[in-house]
Design a protein around this motif. Structure first.
Motif, short mmCIF file in Angstrom:
data_model
loop_
_atom_site.label_atom_id
_atom_site.label_comp_id
_atom_site.label_asym_id
_atom_site.label_seq_id
_atom_site.Cartn_x
_atom_site.Cartn_y
_atom_site.Cartn_z
N GLU A 1 0.82 -1.20 0.00
CA GLU A 1 0.00 0.00 0.00
C GLU A 1 0.86 1.26 0.00
N GLY A 2 1.96 1.25 0.75
CA GLY A 2 2.86 2.39 0.77
C GLY A 2 3.44 2.68 -0.60
N ILE A 3 3.78 1.64 -1.34
CA ILE A 3 4.32 1.82 -2.69
C ILE A 3 3.28 2.45 -3.60
N ILE A 4 2.05 1.95 -3.53
CA ILE A 4 0.99 2.46 -4.40
C ILE A 4 0.65 3.90 -4.05
N LEU A 5 0.56 4.19 -2.76
CA LEU A 5 0.26 5.57 -2.34
C LEU A 5 1.31 6.54 -2.85
N ARG A 6 2.56 6.14 -2.80
CA ARG A 6 3.64 7.02 -3.27
C ARG A 6 3.45 7.36 -4.74
N HIS A 7 3.16 6.37 -5.56
CA HIS A 7 2.96 6.60 -6.99
C HIS A 7 1.79 7.55 -7.24
N ILE A 8 0.68 7.31 -6.57
CA ILE A 8 -0.52 8.11 -6.82
C ILE A 8 -0.36 9.53 -6.31
N ARG A 9 0.23 9.68 -5.14
CA ARG A 9 0.41 11.02 -4.59
C ARG A 9 1.35 11.86 -5.45
N GLU A 10 2.36 11.21 -6.02
CA GLU A 10 3.30 11.95 -6.88
C GLU A 10 2.63 12.38 -8.18
N ALA A 11 1.80 11.51 -8.74
CA ALA A 11 1.19 11.80 -10.04
C ALA A 11 -0.09 12.63 -9.93
N TRP B 1 -12.45 13.08 -7.83
CA TRP B 1 -11.65 11.91 -8.21
C TRP B 1 -11.26 11.15 -6.95
N CYS B 2 -11.44 9.83 -6.98
CA CYS B 2 -11.08 9.01 -5.83
C CYS B 2 -10.42 7.72 -6.30
N TRP B 3 -9.22 7.49 -5.82
CA TRP B 3 -8.52 6.24 -6.07
C TRP B 3 -8.93 5.21 -5.01
N ILE C 1 -8.08 9.51 -1.90
CA ILE C 1 -7.67 8.12 -1.95
C ILE C 1 -8.42 7.33 -0.88
N LEU C 2 -8.93 6.16 -1.25
CA LEU C 2 -9.49 5.21 -0.31
C LEU C 2 -8.64 3.95 -0.38
N ALA C 3 -7.89 3.68 0.69
CA ALA C 3 -6.97 2.54 0.70
C ALA C 3 -7.40 1.54 1.77
N GLU C 4 -7.20 0.27 1.47
CA GLU C 4 -7.64 -0.80 2.36
C GLU C 4 -7.12 -0.65 3.78
N GLU C 5 -5.85 -0.32 3.94
CA GLU C 5 -5.26 -0.25 5.27
C GLU C 5 -5.26 1.16 5.85
N SER C 6 -5.10 2.16 5.02
CA SER C 6 -5.00 3.54 5.50
C SER C 6 -6.35 4.23 5.64
N GLY C 7 -7.38 3.67 5.01
CA GLY C 7 -8.69 4.31 5.04
C GLY C 7 -8.77 5.45 4.04
N VAL C 8 -9.56 6.47 4.38
CA VAL C 8 -9.78 7.59 3.48
C VAL C 8 -8.72 8.65 3.69
N LEU C 9 -8.06 9.03 2.61
CA LEU C 9 -7.08 10.12 2.62
C LEU C 9 -7.70 11.26 1.81
N ASP C 10 -8.30 12.20 2.51
CA ASP C 10 -9.07 13.24 1.86
C ASP C 10 -8.19 14.24 1.12
N SER C 11 -8.84 14.96 0.21
CA SER C 11 -8.18 16.03 -0.53
C SER C 11 -9.20 17.14 -0.75
#
Length: 291
Positions: free
Chosen positions: A62-72, A93-95, A78-88
């Motif tokens: 998940e950390g690897i994927i978050l890094r890619h998406i946050r950079e791009a 748009w929601c990953w 973002i809604l991630a299985e382990e981190s939950g909702v990372l609002d913006s």
């Protein structure tokens, strides 16, 4: 905005192409980390009272994927299985990220898992990527532009009546208990009418198999939403149809970030039979089993 409005909007191809490329890069790198991690010791801990678990590989991927998406796409939710909702600031748009779909398999030494990443626009999936780390294979779908697998475009061939009973996949959400009467009735009905009813503990892999034409249908009861966007988009873009238990087309707009859904998925020719099976389960009572 009404459900389905997004379908008629013209989204920029350049954004979708960049999103698909970012998702593939992220999923493949996460997959490499998972594959390498399986060669060493694995830390497993209980996630909640439902019996779900989490491993150090879930967190790493998940950390690897978050890094890619946050950079791009730093402005996307973002809604991630382990981190939950990372609002913006912009929730248009929601990953949706499932970094290791099949954690319970990995925890018992069964190397069956996938990585799932989807991008939703106003709740409707527009990009979906599924990566299988062990075999190093990737499937992608972009709304309105089809689905592609390791061997090229996916399009389910015309349905031919099977010489034997169909092969079906079954999914029940983690909140469903062992004694749930609806789940018991559905499983028994589907298994009785199929050549094989598979339960992979990796729903995204079931979506891939359906999209490939490897299985004939997929039924989900109270399924969670995290692995649904990427898998459902892949199936729809490969020619599959998805309905609710009453046979109505399943609304593609997801009420993120939480929720669950009942679904039936298969070819247009297969869906009537699957719907009848699911409806017939309402008249089935399973007794004599421990609660």
């Amino acid at each position: 905005m009404r459900a389905g409005d997004v379908i008629h909007q013209v989204l920029p191809d350049t954004l979708l192409d960049r999103a698909a490329g970012t998702a593939v890069e992220a999923a493949v790198e996460a997959g490499r980390a998972i594959r390498a991690g399986l060669l060493g010791a694995l830390t497993v801990r209980a996630k909640d009272a439902t019996g779900d678990v989490v491993t150090d590989l879930d967190v790493l991927a998940e950390g690897i994927i978050l890094r890619h998406i946050r950079e791009a796409f730093p402005g996307h939710r973002i809604l991630a299985e382990e981190s939950g909702v990372l609002d913006s600031a912009d929730d248009t748009w929601c990953w949706v990220i499932d970094p290791l779909d099949g954690t319970n398999n990995i925890a018992i030494g069964l190397p069956v898992c996938t990585v799932g990443i989807a991008l939703c626009h106003n709740g409707t999936p527009v990009v979906g990527v599924v990566h299988e780390p062990i075999a190093d294979r990737t499937w992608t779908a972009v709304r309105g532009r089809g689905a592609h697998g390791p061997d090229g475009p996916l399009w389910h061939p015309a349905h031919h009546p099977a010489t034997s009973a169909p092969v079906l996949a079954w999914l029940q959400g983690y909140p469903v208990t062992r004694a749930d009467p609806t789940a018991r009735a559905l499983r028994l009905t589907l298994e009785s009418a199929s050549r094989r009813l598979i339960q992979l503990w990796s729903p995204l892999l079931c979506w891939v198999m359906l999209s490939n034409g490897d299985i004939d249908g997929f039924v989900g009861y109270r399924a969670g939403l995290v692995d649904l966007p990427a898998g459902a988009l892949l199936a729809r873009e490969s020619g599959m149809h998805i309905t609710d238990f009453d046979g109505a087309t399943l609304n593609e707009r997801l009420e993120l970030p939480v929720g669950e859904v009942d679904f039936i998925a298969g070819s247009a020719e297969m869906l009537p039979d699957l719907t009848l099976l699911v409806k017939s389960a309402a008249g089935v009572t399973v007794t004599g089993l421990p609660g």
